[in-house]
Every structure is written in structure tokens, then in C-alpha cells.
Motif scaffolding. Sequence first.
Motif, PDB file in Angstrom:
ATOM      1  N   GLN A  47       0.833  -1.210   0.000  1.00  0.00           N
ATOM      2  CA  GLN A  47       0.000   0.000   0.000  1.00  0.00           C
ATOM      3  C   GLN A  47       0.862   1.253   0.000  1.00  0.00           C
ATOM      4  O   GLN A  47       0.556   2.239  -0.697  1.00  0.00           O
ATOM      5  CB  GLN A  47      -0.937   0.002   1.207  1.00  0.00           C
ATOM      6  N   GLU A  48       1.938   1.234   0.768  1.00  0.00           N
ATOM      7  CA  GLU A  48       2.860   2.374   0.791  1.00  0.00           C
ATOM      8  C   GLU A  48       3.527   2.552  -0.571  1.00  0.00           C
ATOM      9  O   GLU A  48       3.706   3.682  -1.046  1.00  0.00           O
ATOM     10  CB  GLU A  48       3.923   2.159   1.870  1.00  0.00           C
ATOM     11  N   TYR A  49       3.868   1.432  -1.217  1.00  0.00           N
ATOM     12  CA  TYR A  49       4.493   1.483  -2.543  1.00  0.00           C
ATOM     13  C   TYR A  49       3.518   2.080  -3.556  1.00  0.00           C
ATOM     14  O   TYR A  49       3.906   2.911  -4.394  1.00  0.00           O
ATOM     15  CB  TYR A  49       4.908   0.074  -2.958  1.00  0.00           C
ATOM     16  N   LYS A 109       0.995   4.087  -3.005  1.00  0.00           N
ATOM     17  CA  LYS A 109       0.812   5.507  -2.717  1.00  0.00           C
ATOM     18  C   LYS A 109       2.018   6.321  -3.177  1.00  0.00           C
ATOM     19  O   LYS A 109       1.869   7.383  -3.815  1.00  0.00           O
ATOM     20  CB  LYS A 109       0.583   5.707  -1.220  1.00  0.00           C
ATOM     21  N   LYS A 110       3.206   5.837  -2.876  1.00  0.00           N
ATOM     22  CA  LYS A 110       4.429   6.541  -3.232  1.00  0.00           C
ATOM     23  C   LYS A 110       4.585   6.692  -4.741  1.00  0.00           C
ATOM     24  O   LYS A 110       5.096   7.714  -5.240  1.00  0.00           O
ATOM     25  CB  LYS A 110       5.637   5.790  -2.664  1.00  0.00           C
ATOM     26  N   ASN A 111       4.131   5.686  -5.492  1.00  0.00           N
ATOM     27  CA  ASN A 111       4.292   5.696  -6.942  1.00  0.00           C
ATOM     28  C   ASN A 111       3.042   6.145  -7.685  1.00  0.00           C
ATOM     29  O   ASN A 111       2.974   6.040  -8.924  1.00  0.00           O
ATOM     30  CB  ASN A 111       4.721   4.303  -7.427  1.00  0.00           C
ATOM     31  N   ASN A 112       2.050   6.644  -6.935  1.00  0.00           N
ATOM     32  CA  ASN A 112       0.810   7.188  -7.530  1.00  0.00           C
ATOM     33  C   ASN A 112       0.141   6.195  -8.484  1.00  0.00           C
ATOM     34  O   ASN A 112      -0.257   6.528  -9.603  1.00  0.00           O
ATOM     35  CB  ASN A 112       1.102   8.500  -8.275  1.00  0.00           C
ATOM     36  N   ASP A 169      12.515  -2.101  -4.848  1.00  0.00           N
ATOM     37  CA  ASP A 169      13.516  -1.032  -4.974  1.00  0.00           C
ATOM     38  C   ASP A 169      13.926  -0.808  -6.421  1.00  0.00           C
ATOM     39  O   ASP A 169      14.792   0.027  -6.713  1.00  0.00           O
ATOM     40  CB  ASP A 169      14.743  -1.315  -4.104  1.00  0.00           C
TER      41      ASP A 169
END
Length: 318
Positions: A196-198, A200-203, A242
Motif C-alpha cells: 500500500q505504501e508502494y 501511494k508513493k508511486n501514484n 527497490d
Amino acid sequence: MSFQRNFLSLALAAGVLGLASCNKGGGDFTKTKSGIEYKIFKSEGGKYSDKSVGAEGDATYKDRLGKILALNVEYRTAKDSVLFNSRKQNQGIPMRIKLQEVTTKGGIEEALALLQPGDSAVFRFNVDTIFAKSFKQPVPPFMKKAGNTMSMYVKADKLQTEDEAKAAQQTEMEEQQKKMMAYAEQQLKKDDVILQEYIKKNNLTAQKDPSGVYYVVTKAGTGAKPTPGQTVSVLYKGSLLDGKVFDSSEKMGNKPIEFPLGVGQVIPGWDKGIGLLNKGTKATLLIPSSLAYGQRGAGADIPADAPLRFDVELVDIK
């Protein structure tokens, strides 16, 4: 259920065995008539002491023929690099070897014939000899480069009948399965937070399958969706979160990989994710580690508990 005797397939498929005491004291190696160098230790009150074996080997071995020996094994190169560790590879379940008449001297079979349950040992073999006698194939170049010897560390555990060994192995596998399922359930929750963080971070605009796989359609296809058992052709690029790419169709000349869907020939995340796509679709699959390579990881490029990203194109369905 058979008991493993092909040591080469184990040793080269690639935790310590609790044999640190084997590296302390004990003096020089003893040598068999066939050339195996060894140190054997017996456990007495939780402490290890040197154990002597006669020049003709262990006279009691004949009483163990046909029995199953449960043991843990570690192979090391001459430079002390670990080639294989059975405890780690088998997630705590010991190897089980059926003890048979030693027909070839100087190999692993003769070495194991020197051990009784409870013994620990380190054996040192000439690398040319061990590959010729036990593995029956040429020495791999990387082994030659490491030096002229190969060491085998062993912790012999129980001696069992075949029925006892089968029952114990079944129980161990069931217990391991329960532990793995519990671990995967907890890891899935951790991975979901990471994914979920990934996203959000990558839109990314992602959808989530009930299995836990996230998918992002980057180009919608107009064909049908595949059903279990159908053969699918897929172009792909696999990477860690990554961005490090560990595999791709590009490395194979941009030739799609083909496999029957839903029969376990690929990681579960692929069986789930590819089944969500229409023919012709390009998409990104974000796969939790429990539906990828789990606790073990894969090779040097995919660590344990690693969620993965796959950019895929469902080229064809047959």
C-alpha cells in the motif's frame, strides 16, 4: 515416500549445524584406508569428546543396515564457503538416509557408515575423489577454483525403522506446514502495508484481489480472460520494490513464457494475477511474498519475505 541418497542434487542446489564444537580441539584429522580425513565426536552429558574408530571402520555398522538415519548435513568448499545446509534448506526437517552396504570406499557412503546416532563429525574429501566416487560426475569449475578438498559436517540424530521414519517425517511435515501457514498469514499483513505504501508513493491506481495480489492495468486488452488449465503466453519483467530487476523476457530474446494457468507451475501470485487479465492486457502485478518465494527467497537476487513487482503482458491464451 523415499529417503534421499542423491547428495549431489542437495549439495549443489544451493545456519550452522550446531557443530561448532567440532572445530575446537580434537587434534589432527584421522584418515581411513581409503583416504577420507575425519574427526568424529560423541556426545556425553551435552559435551562432545573425540571418538575413535578402528582402521577397519565401525564394526557395528552391520547392525544398522536397512535402518533409516536422520541427520543434518552441511557441505563446505576448501575456502570454507557453505555450499548447502540441510537444516536451513529443509526448514528444520532432518534428511533421512537409508543405510546400505558400502560398495564404494572413499566416498560419502563410507563416511556415514562410521557414525552412530548422536555422533557429530567433520569429514574432508579430496574433491576429485568425492565427485568421481559419490557424485559420479566431473568436478564443477567453481569447486576446483576453491581448492582441492570438500568438507562435510554431519550431526547424526536418530536411527529408525522405515515405518518409524515415515511416520516421523509425516508428522514433521504437517507441523512445518502449520508453522508456514501461520507465518505466511502474519507476513501477508506486513506485506500489505508495504505494498500500500508502494502504491501511494508511486501514484498507482491499483485494484486488490482477495488473495492479496494488487494489479494495475496499464493497457486494457479486449480478449477473454484465461481459465484454469488453459496455456497462457506472458511477457514479463520481474523486479524488487527497490527497482532491481531479477528476471525478464528480454533476457530470453523477448520470447513469452508459456505455462498452464492455475496448476502450480508458477508462483501463486502469477496464477492469481494472470487470471485477472484479459488477453492483450498489459499490467503491473504487485505480489506479497507469501504468494511469491516466501521465507526462502530465490537465489541470490530475491531475498526472503520479499514482495515483488511484475510488469506483464498477456500475449496469448490457448
